[in-house]
Design an enzyme around this catalytic site. Sequence first.
Site, PDB file in Angstrom:
ATOM      1  N   GLU A 173       0.942  -1.090  -0.144  1.00  0.00           N
ATOM      2  CA  GLU A 173       0.082  -0.062   0.127  1.00  0.00           C
ATOM      3  C   GLU A 173       0.766   1.234   0.009  1.00  0.00           C
ATOM      4  O   GLU A 173       2.003   1.264   0.265  1.00  0.00           O
ATOM      5  CB  GLU A 173      -0.848  -0.114   1.106  1.00  0.00           C
ATOM      6  CG  GLU A 173      -0.294  -0.498   2.473  1.00  0.00           C
ATOM      7  CD  GLU A 173       0.772   0.258   3.041  1.00  0.00           C
ATOM      8  OE1 GLU A 173       0.875   1.404   2.597  1.00  0.00           O
ATOM      9  OE2 GLU A 173       1.763  -0.156   3.539  1.00  0.00           O
ATOM     10  N   GLU A 316       4.552  -0.381   1.323  1.00  0.00           N
ATOM     11  CA  GLU A 316       4.598  -0.629   0.003  1.00  0.00           C
ATOM     12  C   GLU A 316       4.706  -2.233  -0.392  1.00  0.00           C
ATOM     13  O   GLU A 316       4.871  -2.639  -1.434  1.00  0.00           O
ATOM     14  CB  GLU A 316       5.801  -0.048  -0.519  1.00  0.00           C
ATOM     15  CG  GLU A 316       5.886   1.282  -0.730  1.00  0.00           C
ATOM     16  CD  GLU A 316       7.224   1.942  -1.676  1.00  0.00           C
ATOM     17  OE1 GLU A 316       7.854   0.962  -2.141  1.00  0.00           O
ATOM     18  OE2 GLU A 316       7.652   3.127  -1.397  1.00  0.00           O
TER      19      GLU A 316
END
Length: 352
Positions: A173, A316
């Site tokens: 994310e 991430e």
Amino acid sequence: MTLEQTISAIRPLDEKSMTAARNRFANIAMPLGGLGLLQDAIVQLAGILGQPVPDISRRVAVVFCADNGVVAEGVTQCGQEVTATVAENMGRGESTVCLMAKQLGMDVFPVDIGVAQPIKSEKVLQFSVRRGTANFAHEPAMTRKEALEAVEIGIKMAEMCAEKGYSLLIGGEMGIGNTTTSAAVTAALTGADTAAVTGRGAGLSTAGLERKIAVIEAALALHKPDSNDSIDVLHKVGGLDIAGLCGLYLGAAAQRIPVVLDGVISCAAALLAVRLCPQSVHFMVAAHRSDEPASILLLDALGKRPFLTAGMHLGEGTGAAAGVALLDLALAPYREMVSFADIGMEAYQPQK
């Protein structure tokens, strides 16, 4: 598939393949349980994939990018324009997870599921539900319909990955303010004290952290999310990236693809998925314990023991990528090591 269809498609792991994997570990020339949690994970992978020797060579990171209206309350160190910048960086293959993935032979699919400003990159998949959530300090983050749509986009991404032949997924994310949304989701699901599950994110000052805690507490009191209804929690205090991850994990379970969990945001999404379908937890492997304070609580709620405790909190999907590297290392001797019989040695036996 819809959310309901996806949940109904999730089946138990393949016990026959898991038994075969345990037997292989008992017969190859290494101490019993010598690879610890990595050994347990290989057995789990065997059960998910239905392969006594699991093949995870085709792997992909799906990274959901979205903005959060609660940033307006001063709960972050930078503005939400950073989300678009990093998402575009992912499109060029230059973000942290992209560079780590390159070392692992892993593809990366960045997904705009709700970035506030349009992304200028053809390589970022466009599935925007809305241009950032509302400020949940004053109104629900999104409508229930939007929350469900975002979950089903995650399911669609898992289906796409299955069609492309991937055998392992990690979810990532990117979204300024998403440690605020994940803390709110965690508190709503578990009933934990807000201060105990809220961290400094990308480096908040003590005053900023106190403000962040107060905003979350006020939002929970205002909206009263139902801990037994994941979609209610998402639409009131969640984020579009978290909703996408939740759907990705459910979709992967329905497609019988293992998922390696990342840090606190990933695990908050995983707990939402497990509340929707308890069986889905068996398709999740925990990579690491994030440095965010909610991480231990979420991992305990999921019943997961992570491989790594390295103080990581980048997001991430980077912690999950590190977990994939460890799985690769563990699979090498599992696939190739000689047996006790091959070297004329008596196998280790369990001792009481």
